[in-house]
Every structure is written in C-alpha cells, then in structure tokens.
Motif scaffolding. Structure first.
Motif, mmCIF file in Angstrom:
data_model
loop_
_atom_site.group_PDB
_atom_site.id
_atom_site.type_symbol
_atom_site.label_atom_id
_atom_site.label_comp_id
_atom_site.label_asym_id
_atom_site.label_seq_id
_atom_site.Cartn_x
_atom_site.Cartn_y
_atom_site.Cartn_z
ATOM 1 N N LEU A 17 0.669 -1.329 -0.173
ATOM 2 C CA LEU A 17 -0.114 0.080 0.236
ATOM 3 C C LEU A 17 1.024 1.283 -0.471
ATOM 4 O O LEU A 17 2.120 1.540 0.633
ATOM 5 N N MET A 18 0.642 2.184 -0.218
ATOM 6 C CA MET A 18 1.180 3.896 -0.541
ATOM 7 C C MET A 18 0.650 4.000 0.532
ATOM 8 O O MET A 18 -0.130 4.538 0.055
ATOM 9 N N ALA A 19 0.993 4.563 1.296
ATOM 10 C CA ALA A 19 1.192 6.077 2.458
ATOM 11 C C ALA A 19 1.429 7.247 2.681
ATOM 12 O O ALA A 19 2.860 7.627 1.950
ATOM 13 N N LYS A 78 -3.302 9.080 3.468
ATOM 14 C CA LYS A 78 -3.629 8.802 2.882
ATOM 15 C C LYS A 78 -3.400 7.398 2.642
ATOM 16 O O LYS A 78 -1.539 7.521 2.532
ATOM 17 N N GLU A 79 -3.871 5.689 2.399
ATOM 18 C CA GLU A 79 -3.565 5.247 2.276
ATOM 19 C C GLU A 79 -4.202 4.937 0.348
ATOM 20 O O GLU A 79 -5.420 4.728 0.127
ATOM 21 N N THR A 80 -3.138 4.557 -0.657
ATOM 22 C CA THR A 80 -3.802 3.568 -1.690
ATOM 23 C C THR A 80 -2.821 2.812 -2.261
ATOM 24 O O THR A 80 -1.853 2.627 -1.800
ATOM 25 N N ARG A 81 -3.780 1.655 -3.160
ATOM 26 C CA ARG A 81 -3.277 0.654 -3.613
ATOM 27 C C ARG A 81 -2.663 0.935 -4.853
ATOM 28 O O ARG A 81 -4.084 0.997 -5.760
ATOM 29 N N PHE A 82 -1.388 0.968 -6.090
ATOM 30 C CA PHE A 82 -1.542 1.928 -6.732
ATOM 31 C C PHE A 82 -1.047 1.193 -7.337
ATOM 32 O O PHE A 82 -1.370 0.992 -8.706
ATOM 33 N N GLU A 83 -0.987 -0.466 -7.992
ATOM 34 C CA GLU A 83 -1.080 -1.963 -8.907
ATOM 35 C C GLU A 83 -1.999 -1.844 -9.277
ATOM 36 O O GLU A 83 -2.980 -2.652 -7.788
ATOM 37 N N GLU A 84 -2.891 -1.632 -9.949
ATOM 38 C CA GLU A 84 -3.553 -3.207 -10.419
ATOM 39 C C GLU A 84 -2.931 -3.899 -10.146
ATOM 40 O O GLU A 84 -1.911 -5.060 -10.758
ATOM 41 N N GLU A 85 -3.976 -5.225 -10.150
ATOM 42 C CA GLU A 85 -3.847 -6.591 -10.845
ATOM 43 C C GLU A 85 -4.709 -7.629 -10.989
ATOM 44 O O GLU A 85 -5.708 -6.389 -11.946
ATOM 45 N N ALA A 86 -4.492 -8.271 -11.731
ATOM 46 C CA ALA A 86 -5.107 -10.010 -12.705
ATOM 47 C C ALA A 86 -6.237 -10.337 -11.992
ATOM 48 O O ALA A 86 -5.702 -10.239 -10.884
ATOM 49 N N ASP A 87 -7.461 -10.504 -12.047
ATOM 50 C CA ASP A 87 -7.927 -10.917 -11.955
ATOM 51 C C ASP A 87 -7.271 -12.712 -11.399
ATOM 52 O O ASP A 87 -7.074 -12.940 -12.152
ATOM 53 N N GLU A 88 -8.511 -13.161 -10.190
ATOM 54 C CA GLU A 88 -8.089 -13.911 -10.200
ATOM 55 C C GLU A 88 -8.635 -15.123 -11.089
ATOM 56 O O GLU A 88 -9.843 -15.331 -11.655
ATOM 57 N N SER A 89 -7.352 -16.444 -11.384
ATOM 58 C CA SER A 89 -7.882 -17.198 -12.890
ATOM 59 C C SER A 89 -7.109 -18.559 -12.445
ATOM 60 O O SER A 89 -5.983 -18.521 -12.520
ATOM 61 N N PRO A 90 -7.397 -19.245 -13.109
ATOM 62 C CA PRO A 90 -6.715 -20.650 -13.252
ATOM 63 C C PRO A 90 -5.601 -20.170 -14.131
ATOM 64 O O PRO A 90 -4.910 -21.348 -14.460
ATOM 65 N N HIS A 91 -6.200 -19.044 -15.149
ATOM 66 C CA HIS A 91 -5.076 -19.032 -16.394
ATOM 67 C C HIS A 91 -3.991 -17.930 -15.666
ATOM 68 O O HIS A 91 -3.090 -18.342 -16.481
#
Length: 573
Positions: A76-78, A88-101
């Motif tokens: 998290l970015m503080a 403020k705290e923020t999640r700055f990186e998008e993640e891929a959807d959870e997937s078996p692939h």
C-alpha cells in the motif's frame, strides 16, 4: 598473451539480463563464459518490481521459489503529511483477476542486488560462475566466430592479464554505457534530460511500517519515498522533484538532512546510507538488437525511465528470447536464421515499453501542479494518474503475433496488427502467452486411476530446455498413430508431448505425459473447439508457437524451426 580459449558463447555483463541468459543456456547444456568488469557485485537496490509475466519465466527457469523467498508482496502507498502522520493509503498497482489461467496475479518486489545474488547462486548450482574483474577490451567478428580480447584483474596490486577468447556467439548485457553497442557502430536513438533527476540510496530504518511504501512531499517541488526491501531493516530511498538540491548527498548525514527537509520528520532516523546514486532521464533505443553474431540485451539495447517497473523485466525477457533460440542453433537442431527473429519479436515490445514508461515518467516530472498530499485540495485526474499502475504493466499481454515463426489456424479471426502489450482480440492466437490451467490430474503411468494422482498446473510442465506440444483430443481415437510416431523424432530433439483429456476416459496411451482437465480450465483457456480438439506448441519462453486443429500445424512449426520452410530467410551459419 596466452593461447586462444574456445567456447560456444560469451555473456558480457552479469546484471539480471545477463544472468537470465546464462541460466537459460546452462539449462540447455550450452557452455558459456559469464564475464563482469566490476570486481565485486553491485550493492544498490535499483529496480525492484518483478511483474507477473517475469515470475512465470522464473518458474520455467526453476528459480522462482528462490526469488519469492527474498521478495516482499505488493505495498500500500502511504501518503504522509508531517513525519509519521498518514494522510491517505492507496493501492497503486492494479492486479490481474484471480484465474486458473494466471498463476501470479500481482507483482512482487526484490532489490536488484538481492535478485542478482539469487541468480548467481543458481548459476553456481549449474556448474558455472560469474567471473568478476574480467573486462571485454575488444572483439572482432569472423565468418564462424567472435574473437574477443579480455582484460582479467585478479588483484588491485597486480597488472591485469590478457586473454583471447574465441566464441561462436556473444550476448552483450553490459548496460547503457557499455562498449559493445558502440563498437558495433549502432545508434542509440533518444534523448537525455539533464534536469529530470532522481536520487536513490540504500538506508536502514527501524520502526517504520514495512507493509507500506512511504511518500512525503510533492512531485511539483520535492518528494521523498522510502520503499521496504528485503532483508529487514533495508529501505530504498527515491527522491525527485525540481526543488531537489543541485548537490545531492553522498553520506548518511546528508541523506537524513534531505529527508528531514522534505518530510518534516523529527523522530525517523535513517541509518547506514550506501550506494547513493543520481539518475538522470536517458531514454533511448538502439537502432538494431543484433549485428552478425553479437546480440544486445537489456540496457545495452534500451535505456528507460524506472517509472512503471518495466525496464528490468523487459531486459530479462529479452535474454530468454535470444537464449532459447541460440541454444537450438548451437545444438544443431534449428536453422541459424531463427536468430533473426530476436529483433523481429523484441523490438516492437521494447518500443512499446519505452512509450509506456516514458508516459508515466512525463506525468511525474512535468504535469503536476498541486501537491499529491494536500488534503485541502481536490485530486485532479492527472495527479491520480501519476502513481497509478494499470494491468497492462503486468506484461501478461506481451505477445509476438506478427512473428514469422508463429503459425496459427484461427478460422475467420485474422487480426495480426501489432499490439505488443495486449492481444488485440479476444481469441487466443499463436504468438500469445500460453495460459496456465489448474487443477489438472497427472495420470501418466497411473493406469488411468484418477484417485491415485496428484493435481498439477499446466505451467509446471513447461521448461526452458524444451518445447511442449499440447494435444487436446476429444476421444482416444483423435490422434493418428502414424502421425504420433512421427512426432517422436521431434520429441527426441526439441520437445515433449503432453496429452490433455477432458475427462478420465479409457485412453490408449501413446507413451507421453497425460493430464486430465477435471474442471475444463485448460480446454477453456486454450479455446479448444468442441468439434475438433486442438494441437498447440508452446515455446521454451512460454509463448504459443503454433495453434491448430490438426497435427499438421505441429509439423509445419518445427519445419520452420529447422529451416525447412520458406517462412524464415536464409542466414549464414
């Protein structure tokens, strides 16, 4: 001068790009000399983000577990006000959807100095070593070899010795200031922006939350970041902005004073500052990635902004791309013309990486007019964009659809427009990243007893020393016995075969690995038509080399590899 030493390959430079190339070649049993002009390893943290696509490549190389053991998860970015106050705290990186692939949906962070140590340890296990204090002085290319002159320093108190090394090919990962690109006469196109600077250092900090990347100040004036890096209590300093002092600090006292002036902190102590460095924007791309028997990889070929965490990952992917191709050529099973596809495949990807990282760099250095941390001022869209890292940067969409060595039968989906960071259509095509699939049950040699097997992932069956031929039959009779027997000649030289069954049918085995797709994740991930099945060739770098409805596509692909196809031009060997 000693008599010439002969070897298959010389690897110049022992950063991440050079080390990955070395591991891939050693896994393919290719003799290699790994030389590094530094007398000791670099100790700076430098690049830290390892993207999901690179994690997959680490798995194929067999080094992933060692890397994850020294990595930290996404932060998290503080955003701080004064001192320890968090606004403020923020999640700055998008993640891929959870997937078996997708086995690794998010990035991890590890200091480059630690990553290099882990990779060197794996090279040691493979029976080779990095030769520190060995500098490439000069080289000449001949019809069948590269002749290099090396300067070897064993002690600062004695004069270096000189050695002549004759090698079949050379990979240069000797950095943006390296000698090889210049000696090849290549241009380094781009620009240097002297006023756009970033200060970095290693420091130790106690009592600061290690689950957060801490930021103080403003990009419009001066900002100061502390990123936690393994091992504890190490943090990486990153400071930038137009109001940074002209003379940046070189010792712990100076780094502390700079931090205090930006953060207003009085109770956060920075200790044991080391590897202080000033980075200036130098964004460039070589006009070619190879000349004759010499190949450029990483910063030797492209210099970039650190924004977005793309450069180090791109460098390592460069290296794997050329390494598996060199291995096949040196083993005598692929045509030398295969090596021409290194530039054809990687140049568009590198150009797109430079475009994306430069766009993020420009946001940070040019467009901010208000503080990112001022709670009294609304956050405008540009400011929101600065630290945002979209999914595209995970590099899971990096592909080579335009490559002359990928072959596909995709019906009416004929889109081959270059979109190096994204597939460009919803249909899986040759040239795309090969998806993972899990759980699969391995019934190889189990007499089809599904209850006595263990679950595996498809990616766990991929390795850098072989292609993998995936056969998706609808019934046990879909595979022609005569054609399968012909496959054995390919298998013996370049590939393994894996049969993927939709269910645990009574299957007449063809002496190959057999997996049961109990939840149909493989059939779904590979878009296998219900009416025809599919045949897929996965390259050693995890890219789909061929995709089709019959085994002919497999033979066509390997004919291209061996030079028995017009898809590759002739190259002198």
């Amino acid at each position: 001068m000693s008599s010439p030493v002969q070897g298959h390959l010389c690897q110049v430079g022992a950063g991440p790009a050079g080390l990955i190339a070395a591991i891939a070649l050693l896994k393919n049993h290719i003799p290699i000399r790994i030389i590094e002009k530094r007398s000791i390893p670099h100790g700076g943290v430098r690049g830290t983000a390892i993207q999901p696509r690179t994690l997959e490549l680490f798995a194929f190389l067999g080094v992933l577990d060692d890397v994850l053991a020294v990595s930290t998860p996404p932060f998290l970015m503080a955003m701080h006000g004064v001192g320890r106050e968090v606004l403020k705290e923020t999640r700055f990186e998008e993640e891929a959807d959870e997937s078996p692939h997708v086995p690794y949906p998010r990035s991890v962070h590890v200091g480059q100095h630690v990553l290099e140590r882990v990779l060197r340890e794996n090279i040691d296990k493979l029976g080779a070593r990095v030769e520190f204090g060995v500098e490439l002085v000069s080289f000449e290319q001949h019809a069948e070899q590269v002749v290099t002159e090396l300067s070897i320093s064993t002690s600062e108190h004695t004069a270096p010795s000189v050695e002549t090394l004759e090698c079949t090919y050379m990979i240069a990962a000797d950095g943006a200031k390296g000698r090889v690109r210049r000696n090849l006469g290549l241009s380094f196109l781009g620009e240097t922006k002297e006023t756009e600077r970033m200060f970095t250092a290693n420091v130790e900090v106690h009592g600061l939350d290690r689950a957060q990347w801490h930021m103080w100040g403003s990009f419009s004036s001066a900002g100061f970041g502390l990123k936690p890096i393994s091992p504890e209590p190490l943090f990486q300093v990153q400071a930038l902005g137009p109001d940074l002092p002209t003379d940046l600090p070189r010792d712990t006292k100076g780094v502390q004073e700079l931090f205090n002036s930006i953060s207003g902190a009085k109770d956060i102590e920075l200790l044991n500052a080391s590897w202080t460095s000033e980075w200036r924007a130098n964004i460039r791309l070589a006009n070619a990635l190879s000349v004759g028997r010499v190949f450029l990889s990483g910063d030797a070929a492209h210099s970039h902004s650190p924004a977005g965490g793309q450069g180090e990952n791109t460098a390592m992917q460069d290296s794997l791309n050329i390494a598996w191709k060199l291995a096949l050529v040196l083993q005598g099973v692929a045509a030398p013309s295969l090596l021409d596809t290194y530039q054809v495949e990687r140049m568009p990807v590198v150009a797109e990486m430079l475009s994306l990282s430069t766009e993020l760099h420009t946001l940070a250095f040019h467009r901010i007019r208000t503080s990112t941390l001022d709670p009294e001022k609304p956050q405008d869209p540009e400011t929101q964009e600065i630290m945002h890292r979209p999914r595209r940067l995970l590099q899971l969409g990096v592909n080579y659809r335009w490559s002359p060595i990928v072959i596909g039968d995709h019906g009416d989906d004929t889109n081959t427009e270059k979109d190096p960071y994204g597939q460009g259509s919803a249909t899986l095509r040759a040239g795309d990243r090969a998806p993972d699939a899990r759980p699969l049950l391995d019934i190889t040699g189990a007499d089809n007893d599904i209850h006595s097997t263990r679950p595996v992932s498809l990616h766990s069956t991929f390795t850098v020393d072989r292609h993998t031929i995936l056969i998706f039959p609808l019934t046990s009779g879909v595979v022609n016995t005569i054609e399968f027997a012909a496959l054995q000649q390919i298998v013996a030289r370049m590939a393994t075969v894996t049969m993927i069954l939709a269910e645990a049918l009574e299957f007449e085995g063809h002496n190959c690995r057999t997996l049961v797709d109990v939840e149909r994740t493989a059939y779904l991930g590979y878009n296998v038509p219900e009416s025809t099945g599919a045949f897929v060739v996965v390259r050693p770098d995890g890219i789909i080399g061929a995709y089709g409805r019959d085994m002919g596509i497999v033979f066509q692909y390997f004919a291209t590899m061996t030079g028995h196809s017009s898809r590759l031009g002739a190259r002198e060997s």
